[in-house]
Design a protein around this motif. Structure first.
Motif, PDB file in Angstrom:
ATOM      1  N   LEU A  23     -27.359 -26.790  -6.724  1.00 31.56           N
ATOM      2  CA  LEU A  23     -28.129 -27.753  -7.594  1.00 31.56           C
ATOM      3  C   LEU A  23     -27.530 -29.034  -8.181  1.00 31.56           C
ATOM      4  CD1 LEU A  23     -30.046 -24.814  -9.860  1.00 31.56           C
ATOM      5  CD2 LEU A  23     -30.874 -26.123  -7.708  1.00 31.56           C
TER       6      LEU A  23
ATOM      7  N   ASN B  22     -32.493 -29.551  -5.857  1.00 27.63           N
ATOM      8  CA  ASN B  22     -31.745 -28.782  -4.842  1.00 27.63           C
ATOM      9  C   ASN B  22     -31.750 -29.826  -3.677  1.00 27.63           C
ATOM     10  OD1 ASN B  22     -34.195 -28.367  -3.731  1.00 27.63           O
ATOM     11  ND2 ASN B  22     -33.967 -26.115  -3.801  1.00 27.63           N
TER      12      ASN B  22
ATOM     13  N   SER C  86     -35.480 -30.756  -2.842  1.00 34.62           N
ATOM     14  CA  SER C  86     -36.065 -31.524  -3.760  1.00 34.62           C
ATOM     15  C   SER C  86     -35.645 -32.762  -3.797  1.00 34.62           C
ATOM     16  CB  SER C  86     -36.180 -30.854  -5.286  1.00 34.62           C
ATOM     17  OG  SER C  86     -35.012 -30.546  -5.375  1.00 34.62           O
TER      18      SER C  86
ATOM     19  N   TRP D  65     -36.261 -28.745  -8.685  1.00 37.74           N
ATOM     20  CA  TRP D  65     -36.352 -27.274  -8.399  1.00 37.74           C
ATOM     21  C   TRP D  65     -36.441 -26.862 -10.041  1.00 37.74           C
ATOM     22  CZ3 TRP D  65     -36.751 -23.963  -4.886  1.00 37.74           C
ATOM     23  CH2 TRP D  65     -36.462 -22.805  -5.159  1.00 37.74           C
TER      24      TRP D  65
ATOM     25  N   LYS E 153     -38.884 -22.194  -7.441  1.00 39.82           N
ATOM     26  CA  LYS E 153     -39.633 -23.024  -6.437  1.00 39.82           C
ATOM     27  C   LYS E 153     -39.687 -24.472  -6.776  1.00 39.82           C
ATOM     28  CE  LYS E 153     -44.031 -23.062  -8.408  1.00 39.82           C
ATOM     29  NZ  LYS E 153     -45.612 -22.854  -7.879  1.00 39.82           N
ATOM     30  N   LEU E 154     -39.916 -25.267  -5.610  1.00 38.43           N
ATOM     31  CA  LEU E 154     -40.088 -26.603  -5.807  1.00 38.43           C
ATOM     32  C   LEU E 154     -41.075 -26.925  -6.688  1.00 38.43           C
ATOM     33  CD1 LEU E 154     -39.913 -27.753  -2.092  1.00 38.43           C
ATOM     34  CD2 LEU E 154     -38.255 -28.015  -3.985  1.00 38.43           C
TER      35      LEU E 154
END
Length: 131
Positions: free
Chosen positions: A16, A36, A39, A52, A58-59
């Motif tokens: 990240l 991430n 994204s 993220w 999740k996105l």
């Protein structure tokens, strides 16, 4: 477009990078989040902030439920290549899930945190889905 530019970023051990969303025009910091590789690449492709969500794993397309989308005007990488600054247009005027303009609505005052920005819209009105 090649995505080699993603390799220049110093990602955390869990893949990240921290991201600050700053409002175009006012310069006000509206929120902090994580991205991430996927994204960040989607943010560039779509022209809107895609984060993220660590809590949901999740996105998270900012505004996907609330409609308060963040349109990206500019993206910068800091000198250490480990923090991204997005200059954004905050559609709908609400960046925070509490219904405020900014997530940074508390000020440290005389030994305590005090809320100084008003709730613009009740979060239940923003996030409740019709049955």
């Amino acid at each position: 477009m090649s995505e080699a530019w993603l390799d220049e970023i110093k990602w955390t051990d869990d893949g990240l990078v921290p991201v600050i969303a700053q409002e175009a025009g006012s310069g006000r910091v509206l929120m902090f989040a994580w991205m991430n590789r996927e994204s960040l690449a989607l943010t560039v492709r779509e022209g809107r902030a895609v984060y993220w969500s660590r809590s949901r794993g999740k996105l998270w397309r900012k505004g996907e439920e609330s409609g308060n989308v963040q349109r990206v005007k500019e993206m910068r990488l800091d000198c250490d290549n480990d923090v991204i600054l997005l200059t954004i247009e905050q559609v709908g005027g609400i960046a925070c899930h509490t219904g405020r303009h900014s997530c940074f609505y508390k000020i440290f005052d005389n030994g305590q945190w005090r809320s100084v920005d008003p709730v613009l819209l009740d979060p239940q009105q923003i996030y409740s889905k019709p049955s």
